[in-house]
Design a protein around this motif. Sequence first.
Motif, PDB file in Angstrom:
ATOM      1  N   VAL A  71       0.834  -1.213   0.000  1.00 38.77           N
ATOM      2  CA  VAL A  71       0.000   0.000   0.000  1.00 38.77           C
ATOM      3  C   VAL A  71       0.867   1.262   0.000  1.00 38.77           C
ATOM      4  O   VAL A  71       0.523   2.261  -0.641  1.00 38.77           O
ATOM      5  N   THR A 112      -9.072  12.443   2.660  1.00 41.08           N
ATOM      6  CA  THR A 112     -10.036  12.180   3.732  1.00 41.08           C
ATOM      7  C   THR A 112      -9.888  13.113   4.938  1.00 41.08           C
ATOM      8  O   THR A 112      -8.790  13.540   5.271  1.00 41.08           O
ATOM      9  N   SER A 118     -16.209   8.909   2.436  1.00 40.24           N
ATOM     10  CA  SER A 118     -16.860   8.579   1.159  1.00 40.24           C
ATOM     11  C   SER A 118     -17.351   9.844   0.468  1.00 40.24           C
ATOM     12  O   SER A 118     -17.261   9.986  -0.751  1.00 40.24           O
ATOM     13  N   TRP A 142      -6.411   9.568   8.151  1.00 40.81           N
ATOM     14  CA  TRP A 142      -6.194   8.337   7.394  1.00 40.81           C
ATOM     15  C   TRP A 142      -5.226   8.550   6.228  1.00 40.81           C
ATOM     16  O   TRP A 142      -5.475   8.087   5.117  1.00 40.81           O
ATOM     17  N   PHE A 222     -10.519  11.994  -8.209  1.00 43.12           N
ATOM     18  CA  PHE A 222     -11.247  10.798  -8.661  1.00 43.12           C
ATOM     19  C   PHE A 222     -10.541  10.125  -9.828  1.00 43.12           C
ATOM     20  O   PHE A 222     -10.566   8.906  -9.940  1.00 43.12           O
ATOM     21  N   HIS A 223      -9.892  10.911 -10.695  1.00 39.42           N
ATOM     22  CA  HIS A 223      -9.139  10.295 -11.785  1.00 39.42           C
ATOM     23  C   HIS A 223      -7.977   9.464 -11.211  1.00 39.42           C
ATOM     24  O   HIS A 223      -7.761   8.318 -11.620  1.00 39.42           O
ATOM     25  N   LEU A 225      -7.728   8.238  -8.210  1.00 40.23           N
ATOM     26  CA  LEU A 225      -8.262   7.089  -7.457  1.00 40.23           C
ATOM     27  C   LEU A 225      -8.666   5.952  -8.392  1.00 40.23           C
ATOM     28  O   LEU A 225      -8.546   4.782  -8.043  1.00 40.23           O
ATOM     29  N   THR A 299     -12.802   3.578 -15.565  1.00 36.03           N
ATOM     30  CA  THR A 299     -13.376   3.913 -14.249  1.00 36.03           C
ATOM     31  C   THR A 299     -14.219   2.758 -13.707  1.00 36.03           C
ATOM     32  O   THR A 299     -14.051   2.319 -12.564  1.00 36.03           O
ATOM     33  N   TYR A 348     -10.541   1.195   2.327  1.00 37.23           N
ATOM     34  CA  TYR A 348      -9.790   2.371   1.839  1.00 37.23           C
ATOM     35  C   TYR A 348      -9.814   2.493   0.314  1.00 37.23           C
ATOM     36  O   TYR A 348     -10.152   1.563  -0.381  1.00 37.23           O
ATOM     37  N   LEU A 357     -21.544   2.175  -6.238  1.00 39.63           N
ATOM     38  CA  LEU A 357     -22.136   3.433  -6.701  1.00 39.63           C
ATOM     39  C   LEU A 357     -21.492   3.874  -8.024  1.00 39.63           C
ATOM     40  O   LEU A 357     -22.184   4.259  -8.966  1.00 39.63           O
ATOM     41  N   VAL A 358     -20.175   3.796  -8.087  1.00 36.16           N
ATOM     42  CA  VAL A 358     -19.452   4.199  -9.306  1.00 36.16           C
ATOM     43  C   VAL A 358     -19.878   3.304 -10.476  1.00 36.16           C
ATOM     44  O   VAL A 358     -20.186   3.789 -11.568  1.00 36.16           O
ATOM     45  N   ARG A 361     -23.700   3.974 -11.383  1.00 35.79           N
ATOM     46  CA  ARG A 361     -23.868   5.296 -12.005  1.00 35.79           C
ATOM     47  C   ARG A 361     -23.439   5.253 -13.460  1.00 35.79           C
ATOM     48  O   ARG A 361     -24.079   5.824 -14.327  1.00 35.79           O
TER      49      ARG A 361
HETATM   50  N1  CAA Z   1     -12.474  10.762 -13.193  1.00 37.24           N
HETATM   51  C1  CAA Z   1     -12.361  12.114 -13.354  1.00 37.24           C
HETATM   52  N2  CAA Z   1     -13.264  13.002 -12.855  1.00 37.24           N
HETATM   53  C2  CAA Z   1     -14.300  12.506 -12.153  1.00 37.24           C
HETATM   54  C3  CAA Z   1     -14.483  11.129 -11.930  1.00 37.24           C
HETATM   55  C4  CAA Z   1     -13.510  10.242 -12.488  1.00 37.24           C
HETATM   56  N3  CAA Z   1     -13.614   8.916 -12.328  1.00 37.24           N
HETATM   57  N4  CAA Z   1     -15.602  10.941 -11.195  1.00 37.24           N
HETATM   58  C5  CAA Z   1     -16.113  12.162 -10.956  1.00 37.24           C
HETATM   59  N5  CAA Z   1     -15.325  13.105 -11.538  1.00 37.24           N
HETATM   60  C6  CAA Z   1     -15.514  14.570 -11.508  1.00 37.24           C
HETATM   61  C7  CAA Z   1     -16.892  15.010 -11.976  1.00 37.24           C
HETATM   62  O1  CAA Z   1     -16.930  15.185 -13.361  1.00 37.24           O
HETATM   63  C8  CAA Z   1     -17.073  16.311 -11.218  1.00 37.24           C
HETATM   64  O2  CAA Z   1     -16.303  17.319 -11.863  1.00 37.24           O
HETATM   65  P1  CAA Z   1     -16.750  18.898 -11.815  1.00 37.24           P
HETATM   66  O3  CAA Z   1     -16.779  19.298 -10.363  1.00 37.24           O
HETATM   67  O4  CAA Z   1     -15.677  19.595 -12.590  1.00 37.24           O
HETATM   68  O5  CAA Z   1     -18.115  18.925 -12.459  1.00 37.24           O
HETATM   69  C9  CAA Z   1     -16.385  16.053  -9.883  1.00 37.24           C
HETATM   70  O6  CAA Z   1     -15.423  15.002 -10.121  1.00 37.24           O
HETATM   71  C10 CAA Z   1     -17.335  15.626  -8.767  1.00 37.24           C
HETATM   72  O7  CAA Z   1     -17.976  14.438  -9.222  1.00 37.24           O
HETATM   73  P2  CAA Z   1     -19.390  13.950  -8.665  1.00 37.24           P
HETATM   74  O8  CAA Z   1     -20.368  15.074  -8.743  1.00 37.24           O
HETATM   75  O9  CAA Z   1     -19.731  12.665  -9.303  1.00 37.24           O
HETATM   76  O10 CAA Z   1     -19.019  13.755  -7.108  1.00 37.24           O
HETATM   77  P3  CAA Z   1     -19.856  13.151  -5.926  1.00 37.24           P
HETATM   78  O11 CAA Z   1     -19.727  14.057  -4.773  1.00 37.24           O
HETATM   79  O12 CAA Z   1     -21.214  12.732  -6.375  1.00 37.24           O
HETATM   80  O13 CAA Z   1     -18.972  11.880  -5.504  1.00 37.24           O
HETATM   81  C11 CAA Z   1     -18.135   9.639  -5.423  1.00 37.24           C
HETATM   82  C12 CAA Z   1     -18.719  10.806  -6.256  1.00 37.24           C
HETATM   83  C13 CAA Z   1     -17.964   8.519  -6.396  1.00 37.24           C
HETATM   84  C14 CAA Z   1     -19.049   9.211  -4.286  1.00 37.24           C
HETATM   85  C15 CAA Z   1     -16.793  10.097  -4.838  1.00 37.24           C
HETATM   86  O14 CAA Z   1     -16.983  11.049  -3.830  1.00 37.24           O
HETATM   87  C16 CAA Z   1     -15.929   8.981  -4.312  1.00 37.24           C
HETATM   88  O15 CAA Z   1     -15.277   8.255  -5.063  1.00 37.24           O
HETATM   89  N6  CAA Z   1     -15.830   8.885  -2.970  1.00 37.24           N
HETATM   90  C17 CAA Z   1     -14.887   7.970  -2.347  1.00 37.24           C
HETATM   91  C18 CAA Z   1     -13.644   8.694  -2.000  1.00 37.24           C
HETATM   92  C19 CAA Z   1     -12.478   7.781  -1.810  1.00 37.24           C
HETATM   93  O16 CAA Z   1     -12.247   6.866  -2.583  1.00 37.24           O
HETATM   94  N7  CAA Z   1     -11.710   8.072  -0.788  1.00 37.24           N
HETATM   95  C20 CAA Z   1     -10.511   7.345  -0.556  1.00 37.24           C
HETATM   96  C21 CAA Z   1      -9.552   8.203   0.158  1.00 37.24           C
HETATM   97  S1  CAA Z   1      -7.928   8.062  -0.414  1.00 37.24           S
HETATM   98  C22 CAA Z   1      -7.241   6.735   0.364  1.00 37.24           C
HETATM   99  O17 CAA Z   1      -7.864   5.897   0.949  1.00 37.24           O
HETATM  100  C23 CAA Z   1      -5.778   6.696   0.161  1.00 37.24           C
HETATM  101  C24 CAA Z   1      -4.969   5.961   1.138  1.00 37.24           C
HETATM  102  O18 CAA Z   1      -4.221   6.590   1.837  1.00 37.24           O
HETATM  103  C25 CAA Z   1      -4.959   4.482   1.131  1.00 37.24           C
END
Ligand code: CAA
Length: 366
Positions: A71, A112, A118, A142, A222-223, A225, A299, A348, A357-358, A361
């Motif tokens: 990780v 986070t 989330s 985290w 998100f890209h 991730l 994605t 994580y 959800l992804v 959607r």
């Molecule tokens: N690629 C690029 N852009 C993306 C995208 C993708 N896959 N998915 C969404 N976007 C963009 C959208 O186009 C939008 O852009 P604009 O603001 O310019 O319009 C923006 O991102 C927001 O998108 P959404 O409106 O879809 O966002 P949302 O609030 O509805 O959330 C979600 C979507 C899928 C729930 C997202 O919040 C999510 O993935 N949440 C989980 C977060 C996560 O994975 N956290 C992990 C923390 S990191 C970690 O754990 C690291 C570690 O240390 C181990």
Amino acid sequence: MVRDFVQREIIPQAKSLEENHEFPREILEKLADLGILGMTVPPEYKGMKTDSISLVLALEELSRVLPSVAVIVSVHCSLFCYSILKFGTREQKEKYLPKAAEGKILGAFSLTEPGAGSDATSLRTNAVKNGNMYILNGTKNWVTTGSEAGALVLFAMTEIKPGIKKLSAFIVEKHFPGLKISKIEEKMGLHSSLTAEISLENCEVPAENLLGEEGKGASIAFHCLDCSRIGIAAQSVGLSQQAMEEAVKYAKQREAFGKKIAEFQSLQFMIADIATQLDAARLLTYKAADLCDKGKSFTKEAAMAKLFASEAANRIAYQALQIHGGYGYSKEFLIERLYRDARVFTIYEGTSEIQRLVISRFLLKK
Ligand code: CAA
């Protein structure tokens, strides 16, 4: 190469590193010498950029006996280095990527917060522009490698228009004034991977360290991730492979009712189920990595790979431990640690619920 390295350098010390919650710095330095920390960095920035499949294979091998290292490497390569490569300016790439590829700094990724996991676009940490600086205030938690990293890609809210706040990404160095490591989490597993809480109190970040466009942080997060979820799927596959091998080895040694327990059909069926789930997880992971390498949309496939492989790793670790009977509950056997380490995989980098959800959607939008 990585498999040999694991045999030689990791296996002999994995148990003691985990028991002592010791960060595997020496192992990471050696992995940097092998080029592993630069797998997402092109040669012009001193990396040895490979395709995603190669990174997946390396992470799988690292995850077999020390998922903590996997990780750390995954976050460094797929979240820190990749985000700078993809969204950074020439100056940012020149400043950070060679050091990261050579292991002179480790990278972290800080999205986070205590009140936003989330729901990643509801951050409270804010960044206010003041001359040629952004002033950041808030708490991040985290953060994998947070306490050990030389720099982090960190997300905060900026006001891009009066009254409209949006996520922005920053490259924040560990020594920037106002950044403090406020806590190291005590976790159920992955003890060698240190996970930090970070406090930002009027933390001064030069404006040139804004990563990408102001207000475009959500897309950046998100890209990146999407890419790193393939890494967590690979981590899950590596752990599952080892869990299966541990179960097979034990079943062929242990005797009960006058024969090896491997001769009982109930165990044979468990091993068949483990192997089938493992193969499915591996193929989904390779498919997502292959799409990424071909420059196609991935994605949905990355979310599917992460969802299936992480859930399968938990089922596999559960069954492999069951095959060990009472010994599986003992710290003497590796399966006890793998069982604990696997638990976070469905949490994580996006919980299983977020992956669903992804995926849904994506389909419903179409
Ligand atoms: N690629 C690029 N852009 C993306 C995208 C993708 N896959 N998915 C969404 N976007 C963009 C959208 O186009 C939008 O852009 P604009 O603001 O310019 O319009 C923006 O991102 C927001 O998108 P959404 O409106 O879809 O966002 P949302 O609030 O509805 O959330 C979600 C979507 C899928 C729930 C997202 O919040 C999510 O993935 N949440 C989980 C977060 C996560 O994975 N956290 C992990 C923390 S990191 C970690 O754990 C690291 C570690 O240390 C181990």
